[in-house]
Design a protein around this motif. Structure first.
Motif, short mmCIF file in Angstrom:
data_model
loop_
_atom_site.label_atom_id
_atom_site.label_comp_id
_atom_site.label_asym_id
_atom_site.label_seq_id
_atom_site.Cartn_x
_atom_site.Cartn_y
_atom_site.Cartn_z
N GLU A 128 -35.56 7.91 28.53
CA GLU A 128 -37.17 8.20 27.40
C GLU A 128 -36.97 9.38 27.19
N ASN A 129 -35.69 10.24 27.07
CA ASN A 129 -35.51 11.49 26.63
C ASN A 129 -34.80 11.99 25.74
N TYR A 157 -31.86 14.75 21.76
CA TYR A 157 -32.15 14.27 23.87
C TYR A 157 -33.32 15.71 23.66
N THR A 158 -34.69 15.49 24.93
CA THR A 158 -35.86 16.09 25.00
C THR A 158 -35.96 15.75 26.46
N MET A 159 -35.79 17.61 26.68
CA MET A 159 -36.76 17.65 28.03
C MET A 159 -37.63 18.64 28.05
N GLY A 160 -38.44 18.47 28.47
CA GLY A 160 -39.95 19.04 28.85
C GLY A 160 -40.25 19.73 27.02
N THR A 163 -35.55 20.48 22.67
CA THR A 163 -35.13 19.15 22.37
C THR A 163 -33.89 19.82 21.75
#
Length: 192
Positions: A128-129, A157-160, A163
């Motif tokens: 999902e990231n 890559y996305t985290m919270g 990005t």
């Protein structure tokens, strides 16, 4: 928008390597334009007419879920005076994989300036990231000895709210000539 349906995690393969996005159709300004979008079951019809300075218009028809995950579409348009465009595409999504293939033709009134493009790409949502992608586009110019060839890979890559995205692209024989250019970047963005 039918300009480019080929999936990418970040930058398109032809982007940031030169000033001209050759072989890309549908560059019609939506400012002060008349737009129509309608969905009828699995069929979507989109049209735009922009009367600004030089009149431009296009129409696109798309059929989604011809079989599960498969979308096909076609569009044509006229940009300004003397630029006719045609494109056809196919997109297939299964699990975390998205595949896209698009062919486009741009016919100009001036002799020797027509372009034909083949663009293919695949993206994979690892989780999902993280998403990664690879693609290739070839553009044939009617008045040039060489075809422009663009290739590239991208990742995002996305985290919270953070990005991180990057690409490595290369274009050979820019505008049908002999000049080559490579581009690499990493981008950090924050959403608050």
């Amino acid at each position: 928008n039918y300009a480019d349906i080929v999936p990418t995690a970040y930058e398109e393969v032809y982007d940031v390597t030169d000033g001209t996005d050759n072989g890309v159709v549908g560059n019609i300004s939506s400012t002060n334009a008349f737009n129509y979008n309608g969905t009828f079951g699995n069929v979507t019809l989109s049209a735009i007419h922009s009367p600004a300075s030089t009149s431009s218009s296009s129409i696109v028809i798309e059929y989604a879920n011809l079989i599960d995950g498969l979308t096909i579409g076609a569009g044509e348009g006229e940009v300004g005076v003397g630029t006719d465009e045609l494109t056809m595409y196919i997109k297939y999504v299964t699990g975390g994989i998205t595949f896209g293939y698009q062919i486009s033709e741009i016919d100009l009134t001036a002799a020797g300036n027509d372009k034909e493009a083949d663009h293919v790409g695949v993206s994979f949502a690892v989780n999902e990231n993280l998403t990664v992608s690879a693609g290739k586009q070839d553009v044939e110019f009617s008045g040039a000895a060489n075809d422009e060839e663009s290739t590239g890979i991208s990742a995002s890559y996305t985290m919270g709210g953070l990005t991180i995205a990057g690409h490595a692209n290369g274009t050979d024989n820019q505008n049908g000539g002999t000049e080559n250019e490579d581009s690499k970047s990493v981008n950090f963005s924050f959403a608050f």
